[in-house]
Design a protein around this motif. Structure first.
Motif, mmCIF file in Angstrom:
data_model
loop_
_atom_site.group_PDB
_atom_site.id
_atom_site.type_symbol
_atom_site.label_atom_id
_atom_site.label_comp_id
_atom_site.label_asym_id
_atom_site.label_seq_id
_atom_site.Cartn_x
_atom_site.Cartn_y
_atom_site.Cartn_z
ATOM 1 N N MET A 534 0.838 -1.193 0.000
ATOM 2 C CA MET A 534 0.000 0.000 0.000
ATOM 3 C C MET A 534 0.880 1.252 0.000
ATOM 4 S SD MET A 534 -2.861 1.615 0.009
ATOM 5 C CE MET A 534 -4.212 0.508 0.402
ATOM 6 N N PRO A 535 0.662 2.178 -0.948
ATOM 7 C CA PRO A 535 1.462 3.414 -0.990
ATOM 8 C C PRO A 535 1.184 4.296 0.226
ATOM 9 C CG PRO A 535 0.271 3.049 -3.049
ATOM 10 C CD PRO A 535 -0.290 2.093 -2.059
ATOM 11 N N LYS A 536 2.042 5.260 0.434
ATOM 12 C CA LYS A 536 1.837 6.231 1.503
ATOM 13 C C LYS A 536 0.643 7.124 1.174
ATOM 14 C CE LYS A 536 6.639 6.422 3.094
ATOM 15 N NZ LYS A 536 6.321 5.779 4.390
ATOM 16 N N LEU A 537 0.034 7.659 2.220
ATOM 17 C CA LEU A 537 -1.149 8.495 2.031
ATOM 18 C C LEU A 537 -0.830 9.710 1.167
ATOM 19 C CD1 LEU A 537 -4.148 8.922 2.885
ATOM 20 C CD2 LEU A 537 -3.278 10.417 4.681
ATOM 21 N N SER A 538 0.319 10.322 1.375
ATOM 22 C CA SER A 538 0.668 11.520 0.612
ATOM 23 C C SER A 538 0.760 11.225 -0.881
ATOM 24 C CB SER A 538 1.995 12.093 1.118
ATOM 25 O OG SER A 538 3.021 11.112 1.073
ATOM 26 N N VAL A 539 1.194 10.025 -1.240
ATOM 27 C CA VAL A 539 1.291 9.646 -2.650
ATOM 28 C C VAL A 539 -0.105 9.454 -3.240
ATOM 29 C CG1 VAL A 539 2.159 7.895 -4.249
ATOM 30 C CG2 VAL A 539 3.552 8.603 -2.288
ATOM 31 N N ILE A 540 -0.992 8.826 -2.472
ATOM 32 C CA ILE A 540 -2.366 8.630 -2.941
ATOM 33 C C ILE A 540 -3.073 9.971 -3.092
ATOM 34 C CG2 ILE A 540 -4.613 7.654 -2.326
ATOM 35 C CD1 ILE A 540 -3.075 5.402 -0.899
ATOM 36 N N ALA A 541 -2.901 10.843 -2.105
ATOM 37 C CA ALA A 541 -3.548 12.156 -2.153
ATOM 38 C C ALA A 541 -3.036 12.999 -3.318
ATOM 39 C CB ALA A 541 -3.331 12.890 -0.835
ATOM 40 N N ALA A 542 -1.815 12.696 -3.774
ATOM 41 C CA ALA A 542 -1.245 13.439 -4.904
ATOM 42 C C ALA A 542 -1.786 12.964 -6.244
ATOM 43 C CB ALA A 542 0.274 13.328 -4.886
ATOM 44 N N GLY A 543 -2.616 11.894 -6.223
ATOM 45 C CA GLY A 543 -3.268 11.486 -7.458
ATOM 46 C C GLY A 543 -2.998 10.077 -7.927
ATOM 47 N N LEU A 544 -2.270 9.261 -7.164
ATOM 48 C CA LEU A 544 -1.991 7.895 -7.593
ATOM 49 C C LEU A 544 -3.277 7.069 -7.632
ATOM 50 C CD1 LEU A 544 0.043 5.565 -8.212
ATOM 51 C CD2 LEU A 544 0.031 5.105 -5.761
ATOM 52 N N ASP A 545 -3.488 6.326 -8.709
ATOM 53 C CA ASP A 545 -4.617 5.409 -8.836
ATOM 54 C C ASP A 545 -4.169 4.035 -8.361
ATOM 55 O OD1 ASP A 545 -6.751 3.832 -9.502
ATOM 56 O OD2 ASP A 545 -6.712 4.274 -11.654
ATOM 57 N N ILE A 546 -4.687 3.577 -7.220
ATOM 58 C CA ILE A 546 -4.227 2.301 -6.666
ATOM 59 C C ILE A 546 -4.623 1.120 -7.544
ATOM 60 C CG2 ILE A 546 -4.265 3.187 -4.301
ATOM 61 C CD1 ILE A 546 -6.806 1.502 -3.849
ATOM 62 N N MET A 547 -5.595 1.304 -8.435
ATOM 63 C CA MET A 547 -6.019 0.204 -9.303
ATOM 64 C C MET A 547 -4.946 -0.150 -10.330
ATOM 65 S SD MET A 547 -8.890 -0.606 -8.007
ATOM 66 C CE MET A 547 -9.537 -1.782 -9.205
ATOM 67 N N THR A 548 -3.949 0.702 -10.493
ATOM 68 C CA THR A 548 -2.883 0.431 -11.460
ATOM 69 C C THR A 548 -1.735 -0.364 -10.854
ATOM 70 O OG1 THR A 548 -1.705 2.492 -10.941
ATOM 71 C CG2 THR A 548 -3.423 2.598 -12.635
ATOM 72 N N LEU A 549 -1.802 -0.663 -9.559
ATOM 73 C CA LEU A 549 -0.676 -1.287 -8.868
ATOM 74 C C LEU A 549 -0.797 -2.805 -8.836
ATOM 75 C CD1 LEU A 549 -0.382 1.135 -5.819
ATOM 76 C CD2 LEU A 549 0.839 1.240 -7.998
ATOM 77 N N SER A 550 0.345 -3.471 -8.819
ATOM 78 C CA SER A 550 0.379 -4.925 -8.684
ATOM 79 C C SER A 550 0.091 -5.309 -7.237
ATOM 80 C CB SER A 550 1.754 -5.456 -9.090
ATOM 81 O OG SER A 550 1.913 -6.802 -8.681
ATOM 82 N N THR A 551 -0.644 -6.410 -7.070
ATOM 83 C CA THR A 551 -0.940 -6.899 -5.723
ATOM 84 C C THR A 551 -0.083 -8.105 -5.356
ATOM 85 O OG1 THR A 551 -2.737 -8.256 -6.612
ATOM 86 C CG2 THR A 551 -3.308 -6.071 -5.770
ATOM 87 N N ALA A 552 0.952 -8.376 -6.135
ATOM 88 C CA ALA A 552 1.844 -9.484 -5.783
ATOM 89 C C ALA A 552 2.520 -9.180 -4.456
ATOM 90 C CB ALA A 552 2.896 -9.679 -6.872
ATOM 91 N N PRO A 553 2.599 -10.164 -3.552
ATOM 92 C CA PRO A 553 3.193 -9.904 -2.241
ATOM 93 C C PRO A 553 4.647 -9.474 -2.345
ATOM 94 C CG PRO A 553 2.037 -12.017 -2.267
ATOM 95 C CD PRO A 553 2.125 -11.548 -3.686
ATOM 96 N N VAL A 554 5.042 -8.608 -1.420
ATOM 97 C CA VAL A 554 6.444 -8.233 -1.307
ATOM 98 C C VAL A 554 7.210 -9.406 -0.710
ATOM 99 C CG1 VAL A 554 8.073 -6.726 -0.123
ATOM 100 C CG2 VAL A 554 5.978 -5.775 -1.073
ATOM 101 N N ARG A 555 8.267 -9.819 -1.365
ATOM 102 C CA ARG A 555 9.082 -10.928 -0.861
ATOM 103 C C ARG A 555 10.220 -10.357 -0.033
ATOM 104 N NH1 ARG A 555 5.415 -14.770 -1.535
ATOM 105 N NH2 ARG A 555 4.747 -14.959 -3.710
ATOM 106 N N ARG A 556 10.161 -10.607 1.267
ATOM 107 C CA ARG A 556 11.202 -10.081 2.154
ATOM 108 C C ARG A 556 12.261 -11.153 2.390
ATOM 109 N NH1 ARG A 556 6.416 -7.772 4.204
ATOM 110 N NH2 ARG A 556 6.502 -5.498 4.293
ATOM 111 N N LEU A 557 13.516 -10.781 2.197
ATOM 112 C CA LEU A 557 14.616 -11.733 2.380
ATOM 113 C C LEU A 557 14.948 -11.875 3.856
ATOM 114 C CD1 LEU A 557 16.937 -10.601 -0.546
ATOM 115 C CD2 LEU A 557 15.262 -12.454 -0.527
#
Length: 557
Positions: A534-557
């Motif tokens: 999930m992006p930061k709130l400030s990025v979303i408020a600046a106009g980012l469309d979350i529907m364009t983002l991949s929902t693949a899980p973040v792989r943490r090493l």
């Protein structure tokens, strides 16, 4: 689209494989010879095709309106259920049954389904594995409480092959009911509210179901349960899932004739009977939280309803003032409700026979005089407390939290008691946003799934589900996350028109989302939070469309 017989299965032509690109899905009619039409969902996950039934097994809503994540999870946008499209298995409640799956063939660039129509007639309920009389394998597990936690846990245990004895002790005189229906509909009946009948519990799940059983103490050292009436029961594993009880305000008249609460089917029946005895009665609902609003909306056609709230607008705490104010406007546009906000209830006035005749309130504005509201009946929707009084009578049980809840570890085991689990309304469990206790059907259901898996497999996992709620506020409000302690809100849309998405953040990190008529965005936001993307709130408020983002899980090493 065409179909042809292939042995016992019918071969259905879906279309070119290139028309269903990776990460997408298509709804396909099955041409099944049944009274009701049936469809399938065909999904492309990393270049492989899978097919499942198309209706969510919770309330039968269409999954084609949901979101397919990059790793093959299909979220229902209506109440948050989630399925694995590769297997049909339940990932998240409140769905009770897995999806049916269909064989898929790809030949010469064309996609086909192989469907066995006879298999479609068979129920997908889990059942107890055959074990033969006297051949019990596995510990005796006892559940105290018969609600969502217990139903989902027991079903999951049997689905995974658990062969031990299971006993359910519930204080209610009926098996699990669909409790959310009580506040979302008028005059619910047992047959409408009952999710699974007694025969299902006893015959299909092979559970020793004991209705109207009141536990007054447990001895965790001896693993013994004391039941009112002198009976005792020995357990090897124990699950505490007793839910909550309604709070009544500590004011004069709180227990007068004509004052009601809403928790059980008996509560709903009592209120319904009272409403039917009088034409257009004046009903005062104390509390403008989710349950109070739902009840007001459901009863507006049967009573003259006034809602009283302590905050400036309804739901100001969980949703913020902008959303709460907009929702009040949207509700009043749809229902003839009156709101009186920012007041404290002083007392409930009664006549000489002890029946309600009105409510006296004190506005919070400085210098305001007390006000009297005429009322024929009062519904207290002032929250609930954990139903854990019996644990206070249990000296060997760990101390309860100040609110009466049971603190559990990340696997939902009671702290200090590895053989005892607790879930649902009574459980205070750790999250990234601190220790929380959430009173909602979905949370209880997912607790049950997790506990059931641990008991069936012996494998303990960290509980990481992000809560999903829904509330019937003329349109359905959907909420995902744990918004406790949020300090920033960004609203996109118009709450007063019941169409918006609101993001709740703590120091720019989005921790919850609420929507109306933005179901795909809510599910996308949930999937992004689950994946850690999930992006930061400030990025979303600046106009980012979350529907364009991949929902693949973040792989943490």
């Amino acid at each position: 689209m065409s179909s042809a017989k292939s042995g016992a299965k019918t071969r259905i032509h879906v279309g070119p494989a290139e028309d269903i690109p990776i990460g997408s899905m298509r709804e396909v009619p099955l041409d099944a010879p049944f009274d009701q039409p049936m469809n399938a969902i065909v999904a492309n996950v990393h270049g492989s095709f899978f097919a499942t039934s198309s209706r969510c097994t919770h309330y039968g809503m269409p999954l084609s309106k949901g979101v397919l994540t990059d790793d093959g999870k299909l979220y229902c946008p209506f109440h948050g259920a989630c399925f694995r499209v590769t297997t049909g298995d339940i990932e998240d409640a409140p769905a009770l049954d897995p999806l049916q799956t269909f064989e898929v063939e790809v030949q010469d660039g064309q996609v086909y389904l192989l469907v066995d129509y006879e298999a479609l007639k068979k129920p997908s309920h889990p059942s107890c594995p055959s074990q033969g009389k006297g051949k019990r394998k596995g510990p005796h597990t006892v559940f105290i409480g018969g609600g969502a936690v217990t139903l989902h846990a027991v079903q999951e245990m049997r689905r995974l092959g658990y062969k031990g004895d299971i006993t359910v002790l519930t204080s209610e005189p009926y098996p699990t009911i669909d409790r959310p229906r009580l506040s979302k509909s008028y005059a619910p009946e047992l047959k409408q509210a009952l999710i699974r009948d007694e025969a299902y519990w006893r015959d299909t799940l092979q559970v020793d179901l004991r209705l109207s059983s009141h536990v007054y103490m447990i001895d965790t050292r001896m693993r013994r349960i004391h039941i009112r009436g002198g009976n005792t029961l020995i357990y090897e594993k124990l699950v505490l899932a007793t839910g909550s009880v309604p709070r009544r305000l500590p004011i004069e008249g709180a227990n007068a004739q004509g004052v009601y609460v809403m928790r059980s089917l008996q509560d709903a029946e009592s209120l319904t009977a009272a409403l039917k005895r009088r034409a257009a009665p004046k009903l005062v609902i104390i509390g403008t939280g989710f349950i109070g609003l739902e009840m007001g909306i459901a009863l507006a056609k049967h009573a003259d309803v006034t809602l009283l709230g302590q905050t400036h607008v309804p739901l100001e705490g969980p949703l913020g003032r902008q959303v709460g104010s907009g929702l009040q406007t949207a509700i009043m546009n749809e229902r003839p409700l009156r709101f009186m906000n920012a007041v404290d209830v002083v007392r409930i006035e009664t006549d000489m026979n002890g029946y309600v005749r009105g409510v006296t309130v004190q506005p919070r504005a400085r210098g305001s005089p007390e006000l009297f509201l005429q009322a024929d009946m009062v519904l207290m929707s002032t929250g609930a407390r954990p139903a854990t009084d019996f644990l206070r009578n249990s000296p060997s049980f760990p101390a309860l939290r100040p609110d009466g809840s049971v603190e559990v570890d990340s696997a939902l085991r009671v702290n200090g008691l590895r053989h005892v689990y607790a879930g649902g309304d009574i459980a205070a469990y750790p999250t990234e946003n601190g220790v929380v206790r959430i009173e909602h059907w979905n949370v209880a259901s997912n607790h049950g799934l997790e506990i059931g898996r641990a008991l069936a497999t012996g494998r303990v996992r960290t509980y990481k589900h992000i809560p999903v709620f829904w509330s019937g506020l003329t349109s359905t409000l959907r909420y995902a996350g744990t918004g406790h302690g949020y300090n920033q809100v960004y609203v996109d849309g118009e709450p007063d028109e019941a169409e918006f998405i609101a993001y709740y953040a703590k120091n720019d990190k989005v921790i919850a989302v609420a929507t109306m008529w933005k179901d795909p965005m809510m599910v996308q936001a949930l999937a992004l939070m689950q994946a850690g993307k999930m992006p930061k709130l400030s990025v979303i408020a600046a106009g980012l469309d979350i529907m364009t983002l991949s929902t693949a899980p973040v792989r943490r090493l």
